[in-house]
Motif scaffolding. Structure first.
Motif, short mmCIF file in Angstrom:
data_model
loop_
_atom_site.label_atom_id
_atom_site.label_comp_id
_atom_site.label_asym_id
_atom_site.label_seq_id
_atom_site.Cartn_x
_atom_site.Cartn_y
_atom_site.Cartn_z
N ARG A 34 0.83 -1.20 0.00
CA ARG A 34 0.00 0.00 0.00
C ARG A 34 0.87 1.26 0.00
O ARG A 34 1.90 1.32 0.68
CB ARG A 34 -0.89 0.02 1.24
N GLY A 35 0.45 2.25 -0.78
CA GLY A 35 1.11 3.56 -0.75
C GLY A 35 2.54 3.55 -1.20
O GLY A 35 3.36 4.34 -0.71
N ASP A 153 -7.88 3.91 -9.63
CA ASP A 153 -8.56 3.33 -8.47
C ASP A 153 -9.14 1.97 -8.86
O ASP A 153 -10.18 1.88 -9.50
CB ASP A 153 -9.67 4.27 -8.00
N LEU A 154 -8.45 0.93 -8.47
CA LEU A 154 -8.88 -0.44 -8.74
C LEU A 154 -9.32 -1.12 -7.45
O LEU A 154 -9.13 -2.32 -7.27
CB LEU A 154 -7.75 -1.23 -9.42
N GLY A 160 -11.07 -3.96 -13.85
CA GLY A 160 -9.91 -4.48 -14.57
C GLY A 160 -8.77 -4.88 -13.67
O GLY A 160 -7.62 -4.98 -14.13
N GLY A 161 -9.06 -5.14 -12.39
CA GLY A 161 -8.01 -5.55 -11.46
C GLY A 161 -7.35 -6.84 -11.87
O GLY A 161 -7.93 -7.67 -12.60
N THR A 162 -6.12 -7.04 -11.41
CA THR A 162 -5.37 -8.26 -11.72
C THR A 162 -5.89 -9.41 -10.87
O THR A 162 -6.08 -9.27 -9.66
CB THR A 162 -3.87 -8.04 -11.47
N LEU A 163 -6.12 -10.55 -11.51
CA LEU A 163 -6.53 -11.76 -10.83
C LEU A 163 -5.31 -12.64 -10.60
O LEU A 163 -4.47 -12.79 -11.50
CB LEU A 163 -7.56 -12.53 -11.67
N SER A 195 -7.20 -5.93 -4.93
CA SER A 195 -7.90 -4.66 -4.72
C SER A 195 -6.86 -3.60 -4.38
O SER A 195 -6.28 -3.60 -3.29
CB SER A 195 -8.91 -4.81 -3.57
N ALA A 196 -6.61 -2.70 -5.33
CA ALA A 196 -5.53 -1.73 -5.17
C ALA A 196 -6.03 -0.31 -5.38
O ALA A 196 -6.88 -0.05 -6.24
CB ALA A 196 -4.41 -2.03 -6.16
#
Length: 302
Positions: A34-35, A153-154, A160-163, A195-196
């Motif tokens: 994060r961040g 913002d994902l 379209g987040g990475t799985l 979730s990013a």
């Protein structure tokens, strides 16, 4: 296991990674940070992405629906130089791969919302191309780690987040799921959608089975990926190093190494022809040695 309380970013590019971080990465094959980018740097990187996007659009190299997948990212805009040894992520690269590394592959992805007529596709894969065909062993070596910097913002599903399939880096194969009546492939059991938030980063073992998910939102997905590997592995991208530019001459020796520089062919294998032993002039090795961070118990940090 994916949690919403990942490790805090490191603030020193030479800070050894913690045992907890090392164990989490080894077990699940990825790590969310994060961040990793503060807001000024995140905005700077996004602006660079937008400049590249505009250039690709002028050149007619976008997809019919405006998506972009451009290779050689680290040479497309000087702003991306800041990502090479970013303190929040760099300790994980040398901490898992050692000192004889560089960025052999990088890309920028821009994915607008998918059109309604986009056909379903099975996108699950491991990175590495022929590394996954030329080596007959189970599991195959890791060889490289990819870092993904999230600019959009994902944090919600459907953007379209990475799985990823945690722990799958130790399996050479992944069974394809059967498509449903609508033609779409169900996600493999155990799938996690990362979730990013803007400025987050995640790194993953190249062997980890992963996939991009469709962007069903109104948000354009923007990401930058840098893949670190050993200097004796060839470039994945078609790039040319111009050593006579002010930009190149202003780089630190470490960043030059990470961009593929080397005094002689033997240097890429970590030694000098004259001595036949480890080359202490390799910038990352020299930096780690001066800080007492070489570790003979870890073969890649000898």
């Amino acid at each position: 296991m994916h949690t919403d309380a990942p490790p805090r970013p490191y603030v020193d590019r030479y800070a050894p990674i913690t045992d907890a971080d090392r164990r989490a990465f080894a077990e699940q094959g990825y790590l969310l940070i994060r961040g990793a980018l503060d807001e000024p740097l995140r905005a700077e990187i996004e602006n660079a992405v937008d400049r590249v996007y505009a250039a690709e659009e002028r050149a007619g190299r976008l997809s019919p629906h405006g998506a972009m997948h451009t290779l050689g990212a680290v040479f497309r805009d000087e702003a991306f130089t800041e990502l090479l040894d970013l303190p929040a992520t760099f300790p994980h690269l040398w901490g898992h791969l050692g000192w004889n590394i560089y960025v052999h592959h990088s890309h920028i992805d821009v994915n607008p919302p998918v059109p309604d007529d986009e056909p379903p596709a099975w996108r699950w894969h491991q990175d590495g191309y022929r590394q996954n065909a030329d080596l007959a062993m189970e599991p195959r070596p890791m060889f490289s780690i990819k870092v993904a910097y999230v600019l959009s913002d994902l944090s919600e599903p459907g953007r379209g987040g990475t799985l990823v399939l945690p722990g799958s880096q130790y399996s050479n194969t992944l069974e394809r799921t059967e498509p449903g009546p609508d033609g779409h492939y169900p996600r493999p059991p155990g799938t996690v959608e990362i979730s990013a938030r803007p400025g987050d980063a995640f790194l993953f073992d190249r062997r980890l089975w992963h996939s991009r998910s469709p962007n069903l939102s109104a948000i354009t997905r923007k990401m930058v990926f840098l893949c670190y590997t050993y200097r004796w592995i060839r470039w994945r991208d078609d790039v040319t190093i111009n050593r006579h530019t002010p930009w190149w001459n202003g780089l630190t020796p470490l960043r030059r190494q990470l961009l593929g520089d080397g005094d002689e062919a033997a240097s890429h294998f970590g030694f000098t022809l004259e001595s036949g032993v480890w080359d202490d002039a390799i910038p990352l090795r020299a930096a780690l040695k001066s800080r007492g961070l070489l570790d003979h118990s870890q073969h890649y940090l000898r």
